[in-house]
Motif scaffolding. Structure first.
Motif, short mmCIF file in Angstrom:
data_model
loop_
_atom_site.label_atom_id
_atom_site.label_comp_id
_atom_site.label_asym_id
_atom_site.label_seq_id
_atom_site.Cartn_x
_atom_site.Cartn_y
_atom_site.Cartn_z
N ASP A 131 -4.14 8.93 3.69
CA ASP A 131 -5.18 8.16 4.38
C ASP A 131 -6.53 8.86 4.34
N ASN A 165 -7.95 11.72 9.58
CA ASN A 165 -6.64 11.30 9.06
C ASN A 165 -6.02 12.40 8.22
N ARG A 220 -8.37 7.75 0.97
CA ARG A 220 -8.66 6.34 0.70
C ARG A 220 -9.98 5.94 1.33
N LYS A 221 -10.86 5.39 0.50
CA LYS A 221 -12.15 4.97 1.02
C LYS A 221 -12.12 3.51 1.42
N LYS A 222 -11.59 2.66 0.53
CA LYS A 222 -11.52 1.23 0.83
C LYS A 222 -10.07 0.90 1.17
N LYS A 223 -9.85 0.48 2.37
CA LYS A 223 -8.50 0.12 2.77
C LYS A 223 -8.35 -1.39 2.71
N THR A 224 -7.38 -1.84 1.95
CA THR A 224 -7.11 -3.27 1.90
C THR A 224 -6.06 -3.62 2.94
N LYS A 225 -6.19 -4.83 3.43
CA LYS A 225 -5.22 -5.27 4.43
C LYS A 225 -3.92 -5.64 3.74
N ARG A 226 -2.87 -5.45 4.46
CA ARG A 226 -1.55 -5.82 3.95
C ARG A 226 -1.52 -7.34 3.75
#
Length: 109
Positions: free
Chosen positions: A8, A4, A11-17
């Motif tokens: 991006d 990426n 970012r290690k932990k991606k939260t959902k929208r």
């Protein structure tokens, strides 16, 4: 390194929208101005009930007098109808000012 590019890649932990919640349409409150701001009393008005503070050009007086004759009304009734029509076409903010003025005069008399 990750594939990426940009933020991006960090970012290690991606939260959902969050889910898009559309608010329910609340009841529409329609506030209206009273239609009878200039209501005339049911009894026949005498000259002592009517203030005499209006000055009109002769041609305007003649037009109002002719309208009154054609409609079998008194001159003050025709003027009242004309003013009511004019007030109905004003913006709400101006109607509120007129209403307040009328109520003040009615409360003082």
């Amino acid at each position: 390194m990750s594939d990426n590019i940009g933020l991006d890649s960090f970012r290690k932990k991606k939260t959902k929208r969050p889910e898009n919640i559309i608010p329910e349409i609340s009841e529409d409150t329609n506030r209206t101005m009273p239609e009878d701001l200039l209501k005339l009393p049911q009894k026949k008005l005498t000259s002592k009930d009517l203030p005499k503070s209006i000055r009109l050009p002769l041609n305007t007086h003649t037009a109002i007098s002719t309208i009154a004759t054609l409609q079998s009304k008194k001159i003050y009734e025709v003027i009242n109808d004309i003013v009511e029509e004019y007030i109905n076409n004003l913006p709400v903010s101006e109607k509120k000012i007129i209403r307040s003025s009328i109520e003040t005069v009615q409360n003082n008399h």
